[in-house]
Scaffold this active site. Sequence first.
Site, short mmCIF file in Angstrom:
data_model
loop_
_atom_site.label_atom_id
_atom_site.label_comp_id
_atom_site.label_asym_id
_atom_site.label_seq_id
_atom_site.Cartn_x
_atom_site.Cartn_y
_atom_site.Cartn_z
N ASP A 120 0.96 -1.16 -0.09
CA ASP A 120 -0.04 -0.08 -0.03
C ASP A 120 0.86 1.38 -0.06
O ASP A 120 2.19 1.11 -0.07
CB ASP A 120 -0.99 -0.03 1.14
CG ASP A 120 -0.36 0.30 2.51
OD1 ASP A 120 0.75 0.24 2.79
OD2 ASP A 120 -1.09 0.18 3.58
N CYS A 162 3.06 -3.11 4.25
CA CYS A 162 2.03 -1.83 4.68
C CYS A 162 2.89 -1.08 5.68
O CYS A 162 4.16 -1.50 5.77
CB CYS A 162 0.69 -2.23 5.05
SG CYS A 162 0.62 -3.24 6.73
#
Length: 145
Positions: A7, A64
Site C-alpha cells: 500500500d 504496509c
Amino acid sequence: MIAIGSDHAGYSLKKEVIAWLNENNIPFAEFGCLNGESVDYPLVAEEVCSRITNGGAELGILICGTGIGISMAANKVKGIRAALCTDSYMAKYTRLHNDANVLCMGGRVIGAGVAAEIVETFLNTDFEGGRHQRRVDQITSLENN
C-alpha cells in the site's frame, strides 16, 4: 517468480526490496501502490495472494505501514500462509517450520538493509517438512473448516 505488493505506507520499502530483487536477478511482478498514492492494503493482499494461488508466483512479499494489516488480509485467502517478519530469524523459521508462502513487512517499522536480509533469508530457505508437515496440515484443516 515473486509477487510483491504494497500500500502507500509500504511503497518506499517496496521500492528498496524491488531494487534488491533486480540486483539479484530475481523475477517479480509488482502490485498495489505504484506511485505513492493511497491504496487499500486488503486489495493489494488479494492481488498478490491470487497470483500465488493461481500458480503465477511461487512466493509473495507484502508491505504496509506495520505489516500487521496486510498480513491479516493475506491470511484470509485460502492457501496462503503469510508471516509478518521483523528479522531474519523469523523469516528463516517461518519457511523452515511453517512453509509460509507470503512474507509481510512493515515499511514504517524496518529499514531497507534489514528488509533485504529478511527477504534474502525468506527466499533462500526451504520448508523442512518432517514433523512440521503435520502442523502445516493442521493449519490447512482449520482453513478448510
